[in-house]
Design a protein around this motif. Structure first.
Motif, PDB file in Angstrom:
ATOM      1  N   ALA A  44       0.835  -1.198   0.000  1.00 45.73           N
ATOM      2  CA  ALA A  44       0.000   0.000   0.000  1.00 45.73           C
ATOM      3  C   ALA A  44       0.870   1.247   0.000  1.00 45.73           C
ATOM      4  N   GLY A  45       0.360   2.288  -0.599  1.00 50.44           N
ATOM      5  CA  GLY A  45       1.061   3.572  -0.620  1.00 50.44           C
ATOM      6  C   GLY A  45       0.428   4.461  -1.671  1.00 50.44           C
ATOM      7  N   GLN A  88     -11.086   0.260  -5.301  1.00 49.69           N
ATOM      8  CA  GLN A  88     -10.777   0.236  -3.873  1.00 49.69           C
ATOM      9  C   GLN A  88     -11.427  -0.961  -3.167  1.00 49.69           C
ATOM     10  N   ASP A  89     -12.623  -1.352  -3.570  1.00 49.15           N
ATOM     11  CA  ASP A  89     -13.286  -2.500  -2.946  1.00 49.15           C
ATOM     12  C   ASP A  89     -12.467  -3.779  -3.136  1.00 49.15           C
ATOM     13  N   ASP A  90     -11.818  -3.913  -4.310  1.00 51.12           N
ATOM     14  CA  ASP A  90     -10.975  -5.088  -4.550  1.00 51.12           C
ATOM     15  C   ASP A  90      -9.745  -5.074  -3.643  1.00 51.12           C
ATOM     16  N   TYR A  91      -9.147  -3.876  -3.437  1.00 52.00           N
ATOM     17  CA  TYR A  91      -8.021  -3.776  -2.486  1.00 52.00           C
ATOM     18  C   TYR A  91      -8.471  -4.252  -1.118  1.00 52.00           C
ATOM     19  N   ASN A  92      -9.603  -3.690  -0.691  1.00 50.73           N
ATOM     20  CA  ASN A  92     -10.092  -3.971   0.653  1.00 50.73           C
ATOM     21  C   ASN A  92     -10.352  -5.467   0.852  1.00 50.73           C
ATOM     22  N   LEU A 105       5.149   4.936   3.132  1.00 51.49           N
ATOM     23  CA  LEU A 105       4.707   6.317   3.328  1.00 51.49           C
ATOM     24  C   LEU A 105       5.901   7.245   3.162  1.00 51.49           C
ATOM     25  N   ASP A 106       5.643   8.411   2.591  1.00 50.62           N
ATOM     26  CA  ASP A 106       6.722   9.372   2.351  1.00 50.62           C
ATOM     27  C   ASP A 106       6.482  10.694   3.069  1.00 50.62           C
ATOM     28  N   HIS A 112      -7.129   6.945   0.784  1.00 49.09           N
ATOM     29  CA  HIS A 112      -7.246   5.521   0.435  1.00 49.09           C
ATOM     30  C   HIS A 112      -6.266   4.675   1.245  1.00 49.09           C
ATOM     31  N   THR A 113      -5.046   5.156   1.383  1.00 48.85           N
ATOM     32  CA  THR A 113      -4.061   4.425   2.184  1.00 48.85           C
ATOM     33  C   THR A 113      -4.504   4.369   3.640  1.00 48.85           C
TER      34      THR A 113
END
Length: 181
Positions: A44-45, A88-92, A105-106, A112-113
């Motif tokens: 994730a990022g 996003q639903d597929d990520y979740n 993270l930067d 979303h992240t």
């Protein structure tokens, strides 16, 4: 006539031999795959961190190759933004079945992240997984975004600062190898 019978017998013999060899190969492949420890990994990022995610995916490919060559019995199945696009639903859904999530993270965290982070944390409380590790780029000063991220991380499994892309890849490699072992 006897030549035709001979040809038929040779054909049947070859057909049976190939069928037998094919079945042996399928059996060993299935045995190897069934006995392989499949580890679902999500990266994730922010969208801007695509080059870093792609470098980590390449690293995972190298690790999988090395594990395959050594008979380690582990396979890392990796997904990220590049896998699902803007779904996003597929990520979740993948996050809920993931074993390990790597957050990159930067210095800031997008909505979303953050949502992925909250889902992973909630799922960890409910099911005991996924294990999350956060790689946060090191900064000289603590901005409000970094302070916010630090507040989110207080209950996380692991939190690692990195200096640059090479350091990030080195840290991720070490972490994944320790996780699999």
């Amino acid at each position: 006539k006897s030549i035709c019978l001979f040809q038929i017998n040779v054909f049947n013999l070859l057909n049976n031999t190939f069928t037998y060899l094919y079945n042996i190969i399928v059996y060993f492949y299935r045995t190897l795959y069934d006995n392989m420890n499949r580890i679902n990994l999500f990266i994730a990022g922010a969208k801007e961190l695509a080059p870093q995610r792609l470098k980590i995916k390449a690293l995972v490919s190298d690790i999988n190759h090395r594990y395959n060559e050594s008979g380690k019995g582990a396979f890392l199945s990796v997904a990220s933004y590049e896998t699902y696009g803007n779904k996003q639903d597929d990520y979740n859904d993948f996050i809920k079945k993931a074993d390990l999530i790597i957050f990159i993270l930067d210095g800031k965290i997008g909505p979303h992240t953050e949502e992925e982070f909250v889902i992973a944390t909630k799922n960890k409380i409910e099911t005991g997984r996924p294990k999350s590790v956060v790689f946060l780029k090191a900064y000289a000063e603590v901005t409000t975004d970094i302070a916010y991220i630090n507040g989110l991380l207080k209950n996380e499994d692991y939190y690692i600062n990195y200096k640059n892309d090479e350091d990030l890849i080195r840290c991720v490699k070490e972490y994944i190898e320790d996780f699999v072992d």
